[in-house]
Scaffold this motif. Structure first.
Motif, PDB file in Angstrom:
ATOM      1  N   VAL A 194       9.317   6.473  98.207  1.00 15.43           N
ATOM      2  CA  VAL A 194      10.785   6.552  98.259  1.00 15.43           C
ATOM      3  C   VAL A 194      11.382   5.259  97.699  1.00 15.43           C
ATOM      4  O   VAL A 194      12.313   5.281  96.880  1.00 15.43           O
ATOM      5  CB  VAL A 194      11.270   6.807  99.709  1.00 15.43           C
ATOM      6  CG1 VAL A 194      12.772   6.619  99.817  1.00 15.43           C
ATOM      7  CG2 VAL A 194      10.875   8.211 100.171  1.00 15.43           C
ATOM      8  N   ILE A 246      17.381   7.088 104.088  1.00 16.79           N
ATOM      9  CA  ILE A 246      16.254   8.023 104.057  1.00 16.79           C
ATOM     10  C   ILE A 246      15.297   7.563 105.148  1.00 16.79           C
ATOM     11  O   ILE A 246      14.853   6.402 105.153  1.00 16.79           O
ATOM     12  CB  ILE A 246      15.581   8.072 102.669  1.00 16.79           C
ATOM     13  CG1 ILE A 246      16.589   8.593 101.631  1.00 16.79           C
ATOM     14  CG2 ILE A 246      14.341   8.971 102.716  1.00 16.79           C
ATOM     15  CD1 ILE A 246      16.068   8.708 100.220  1.00 16.79           C
ATOM     16  N   THR A 279      11.897   7.833 106.877  1.00 16.11           N
ATOM     17  CA  THR A 279      10.514   8.306 106.801  1.00 16.11           C
ATOM     18  C   THR A 279       9.734   7.979 108.067  1.00 16.11           C
ATOM     19  O   THR A 279       8.559   8.324 108.176  1.00 16.11           O
ATOM     20  CB  THR A 279       9.779   7.675 105.592  1.00 16.11           C
ATOM     21  OG1 THR A 279       9.898   6.243 105.670  1.00 16.11           O
ATOM     22  CG2 THR A 279      10.342   8.147 104.280  1.00 16.11           C
ATOM     23  N   VAL A 298      19.107  11.411 105.264  1.00 15.47           N
ATOM     24  CA  VAL A 298      18.016  12.327 104.908  1.00 15.47           C
ATOM     25  C   VAL A 298      16.837  12.011 105.823  1.00 15.47           C
ATOM     26  O   VAL A 298      16.290  10.904 105.778  1.00 15.47           O
ATOM     27  CB  VAL A 298      17.601  12.183 103.423  1.00 15.47           C
ATOM     28  CG1 VAL A 298      16.463  13.149 103.106  1.00 15.47           C
ATOM     29  CG2 VAL A 298      18.801  12.438 102.508  1.00 15.47           C
ATOM     30  N   VAL A 322      13.042  12.767 107.153  1.00 15.77           N
ATOM     31  CA  VAL A 322      11.771  13.399 106.789  1.00 15.77           C
ATOM     32  C   VAL A 322      11.162  13.997 108.052  1.00 15.77           C
ATOM     33  O   VAL A 322      10.747  13.267 108.959  1.00 15.77           O
ATOM     34  CB  VAL A 322      10.805  12.417 106.108  1.00 15.77           C
ATOM     35  CG1 VAL A 322       9.481  13.125 105.812  1.00 15.77           C
ATOM     36  CG2 VAL A 322      11.421  11.888 104.819  1.00 15.77           C
ATOM     37  N   VAL A 335      14.241  17.299 105.753  1.00 23.86           N
ATOM     38  CA  VAL A 335      13.221  17.756 104.804  1.00 23.86           C
ATOM     39  C   VAL A 335      11.930  17.959 105.588  1.00 23.86           C
ATOM     40  O   VAL A 335      11.310  16.988 106.037  1.00 23.86           O
ATOM     41  CB  VAL A 335      13.022  16.733 103.673  1.00 23.86           C
ATOM     42  CG1 VAL A 335      11.949  17.221 102.708  1.00 23.86           C
ATOM     43  CG2 VAL A 335      14.331  16.498 102.932  1.00 23.86           C
ATOM     44  N   CYS A 383      14.085  13.684  98.170  1.00 28.09           N
ATOM     45  CA  CYS A 383      14.879  12.983  99.203  1.00 28.09           C
ATOM     46  C   CYS A 383      15.994  12.170  98.542  1.00 28.09           C
ATOM     47  O   CYS A 383      17.137  12.162  99.010  1.00 28.09           O
ATOM     48  CB  CYS A 383      13.982  12.059 100.035  1.00 28.09           C
ATOM     49  SG  CYS A 383      12.833  12.945 101.111  1.00 28.09           S
ATOM     50  N   GLY A 442       9.856  20.893 102.433  1.00 31.66           N
ATOM     51  CA  GLY A 442       9.417  19.993 101.362  1.00 31.66           C
ATOM     52  C   GLY A 442       7.959  20.193 101.021  1.00 31.66           C
ATOM     53  O   GLY A 442       7.082  19.442 101.458  1.00 31.66           O
TER      54      GLY A 442
END
Ligand SMILES: NC(=O)c1ccc[n+]([C@@H]2O[C@H](COP(=O)([O-])OP(=O)(O)OC[C@H]3O[C@@H](n4cnc5c(N)ncnc54)[C@H](OP(=O)(O)O)[C@@H]3O)[C@@H](O)[C@H]2O)c1
Length: 314
Positions: A16, A64, A66, A86, A88, A137, A187, A201
């Motif tokens: 990312v 994002i 993660t 976003v 994950v 996602v 993402c 995803g």
């Protein structure tokens, strides 16, 4: 865009960060500074997800995430000054998966504890707090360089050693994977376009087959062993021959619908490209790089005795 990456130093997060920098974004990462390698061109803020005070008083166009695993973590991070979020997540949010096929409208866990249940509860916290500015996602099987869980690298390494290799099921059986680079790009796209919603995803249903995937790793002789014999030999599902689940018991494993993700711009590269990248990563010290981190989650090496015993099954 000013981007906050919650995580960003181990596997998907690194992809990312790389993708964000390549697109010209200004990146801040947040982690405890315990694991992995921060990219030299990012700002690193050190802290735990349990207390996001070090991030307060600042604003980002998007985050994002993660590293989020629990609703408590999402309560903290979703209260920051962020334009879009976003998250994950994982296909484990679907109680039906992998026993039954799922798509983005399938029901998700509403209670209980565990990885999938916690991810589902985290999604709810995030979408309520961010109200129309939240994308989740739900990743399938993430593969690529820096993969510390080492499932596809296990196969790439074994096939590179050559000889006769026990392979699970049948070569025409489908499988779905997602290259971490493709997932990272997706993402980023959701963040840039401020798209909200739930997306699976992973590659499309029928993306590739076991035969195509393993053949891309080299010329070893693949000896396909039917599920029944693997079950009889008590081959550990998912880990002993990594990524294998008996098809009769888990017919939904590789039937994850991705219509919404594709409509939102998810694209996936040919699997041979992914395998080649993993091979190059292994040749340049990939295993050394991941060290012992999460080693308990990794598929164990197979002894030559066990391998010979499996090869004798057919
Ligand atoms: N692998 C798969 O096939 C798969 C499938 C479905 C979903 N997923 C999801 O995909 C994501 C990928 O994870 P990744 O490991 O590749 O991401 P990553 O962002 O590369 O690595 C995890 C990051 O989180 C940080 N972190 C961990 N615990 C933290 C805490 N308590 N506070 C602050 N930072 C923390 C780690 O650094 P420090 O330890 O230094 O803090 C590290 O930077 C996860 O959300 C996982 O659930 C994976």
């Amino acid at each position: 865009m000013k981007l906050l990456v919650l995580g960003g130093t181990v596997f998907l997060g690194r992809h990312v960060v790389n993708e964000a920098l390549a697109r010209g974004h200004e990146v801040t990462i947040y982690s405890r500074g315990l694991h992995g390698t921060p990219h030299p061109d990012v700002e690193q803020v050190i802290g735990d997800r349990a207390d996001v005070t070090p991030l307060r008083g600042r604003a980002w166009d998007a985050a994002i995430d993660t590293s989020g695993m629990t609703p408590a973590q999402l309560r903290g991070s979703a209260s920051l000054d962020l334009g879009h979020y976003v998250f994950v997540s994982s296909c484990n949010v679907y109680p039906d998966w992998p026993e039954r096929p799922v798509d983005e409208d399938s029901r998700t866990w509403q209670d209980g504890e565990g990885y999938g249940q916690d991810k589902a509860a985290s999604e709810r916290v995030g979408s309520e707090a961010m109200d129309g500015r939240f994308a989740t996602v739900r990743a399938g099987l993430i593969v690529g360089r820096h993969d510390n869980i080492f499932r596809l690298p296990w196969w790439v390494r074994r096939i590179a050693q050559g000889g006769r290799v026990p392979a699970p099921g049948a070569p025409d059986r489908p499988i779905q994977i997602i290259d971490a680079r493709d997932l990272a790009a997706f993402c980023l796209r959701l963040a840039e376009e401020r798209t909200s919603g739930a997306f699976n995803g992973t590659g499309p249903i029928g993306q590739t087959t076991w035969g195509e995937l393993l053949a891309a790793a080299g010329d070893a002789e693949l000896v396909w062993i039917p599920d029944e014999q693997l079950v009889e030999a008590k081959v550990q599902e998912w880990t002993e021959l990594p990524m294998w689940l008996p098809a009769d018991a888990y017919p939904g494993t590789w039937r994850i619908g991705t219509a919404n993700a594709q409509a939102a711009g998810l694209t996936t590269r040919p699997v041979a490209d992914t395998v080649e990248d993993i091979r190059e990563w292994l040749q340049t010290g990939g295993e050394r790089e991941i060290g012992d981190y999460r080693a308990e989650l990794r598929p164990p090496d197979m002894s030559s005795e066990r391998e010979a015993a499996l090869l004798q099954l057919v």
